[in-house]
Write a protein that holds these residues in place. Structure first.
Motif, short mmCIF file in Angstrom:
data_model
loop_
_atom_site.label_atom_id
_atom_site.label_comp_id
_atom_site.label_asym_id
_atom_site.label_seq_id
_atom_site.Cartn_x
_atom_site.Cartn_y
_atom_site.Cartn_z
N GLY A 72 0.83 -1.22 0.00
CA GLY A 72 0.00 0.00 0.00
C GLY A 72 0.85 1.25 0.00
O GLY A 72 0.47 2.31 0.51
N HIS A 73 2.06 1.13 -0.56
CA HIS A 73 3.01 2.23 -0.60
C HIS A 73 3.65 2.20 -1.98
O HIS A 73 4.13 1.14 -2.41
CB HIS A 73 4.06 2.05 0.51
N HIS A 74 3.63 3.32 -2.69
CA HIS A 74 3.93 3.30 -4.13
C HIS A 74 5.06 4.23 -4.53
O HIS A 74 5.17 5.33 -4.00
CB HIS A 74 2.65 3.65 -4.88
N TRP A 89 9.30 7.90 -1.92
CA TRP A 89 9.10 8.92 -0.88
C TRP A 89 7.67 8.78 -0.38
O TRP A 89 6.89 8.04 -0.96
CB TRP A 89 9.39 10.34 -1.41
N THR A 90 7.37 9.44 0.71
CA THR A 90 6.02 9.32 1.28
C THR A 90 5.25 10.58 0.98
O THR A 90 5.57 11.67 1.51
CB THR A 90 6.09 9.04 2.79
N HIS A 91 4.27 10.47 0.10
CA HIS A 91 3.52 11.66 -0.35
C HIS A 91 2.89 12.36 0.86
O HIS A 91 2.90 13.57 0.96
CB HIS A 91 2.40 11.25 -1.32
N ARG A 92 2.39 11.53 1.79
CA ARG A 92 1.60 12.10 2.90
C ARG A 92 2.41 13.10 3.72
O ARG A 92 1.88 14.03 4.29
CB ARG A 92 1.13 10.94 3.81
C1 LIG Z 1 -5.06 5.89 0.48
C2 LIG Z 1 -3.70 5.28 0.16
O1 LIG Z 1 -3.41 4.22 1.03
C3 LIG Z 1 -2.63 6.34 0.41
O2 LIG Z 1 -2.86 7.42 -0.46
C4 LIG Z 1 -1.22 5.78 0.17
C5 LIG Z 1 -1.04 5.17 -1.21
N1 LIG Z 1 0.36 4.98 -1.53
C6 LIG Z 1 1.28 5.85 -1.06
N2 LIG Z 1 2.54 5.81 -1.52
C7 LIG Z 1 3.46 6.69 -1.09
N3 LIG Z 1 4.71 6.62 -1.58
N4 LIG Z 1 3.14 7.63 -0.21
C8 LIG Z 1 1.92 7.77 0.32
O3 LIG Z 1 1.69 8.68 1.14
C9 LIG Z 1 0.92 6.84 -0.09
N5 LIG Z 1 -0.30 6.85 0.41
#
Ligand SMILES: C[C@H](O)[C@H](O)[C@H]1CNC2=NC(N)=NC(=O)C2=N1
Length: 112
Positions: A72-74, A89-92
């Protein structure tokens, strides 16, 4: 020191602070092929992987996509003839989190 690839990703809230330089450097010791880069104004983990042709690069890209979906991390994936560039990297939190280093370690495992 924990083995990154076997470490479980941890939940990350938007209030989690990005890792600082010294924390990143410590984790990077387990990821000698990876570089910390600034891209689009965000600090990211980056590595390029070379392949025989486009088909091999695409197969690798698919494998990285599978571990991303499992976690769940892309990543950002740039796939071209003979090469795939992976950036984590972590988008959040607009920065680097332990999860990015865990997934980079798992990326290395699927490159073999
Ligand atoms: C709702 C979903 O789980 C989130 O948006 C996840 C998806 N994959 C993600 N991937 C990455 N690299 N950073 C994130 O913050 C992130 N958030």
């Amino acid at each position: 020191m924990l083995r990154l690839a076997q470490t479980i990703c941890e939940p990350c809230s938007k209030d989690t602070p990005p890792l600082d330089k010294s924390e990143c450097q410590a984790y990077l010791e387990q990821l000698p092929e990876w570089r910390i880069v600034e891209h689009d104004g965000i600090i990211k983990l980056s590595r390029s992987f070379s392949f025989y042709d486009f088909a091999k690069a695409l197969t690798f890209t698919q494998r990285v996509g599978e571990i991303a979906e499992q976690a769940g991390h892309h990543p950002m994936l740039i796939t071209e003839w003979g090469k795939t560039t992976v950036m984590w990297w972590t988008h959040r939190i607009n920065g680097l989190h332990l999860n990015d280093f865990i997934l980079a370690a798992r990326t290395d495992e699927v490159a073999e």
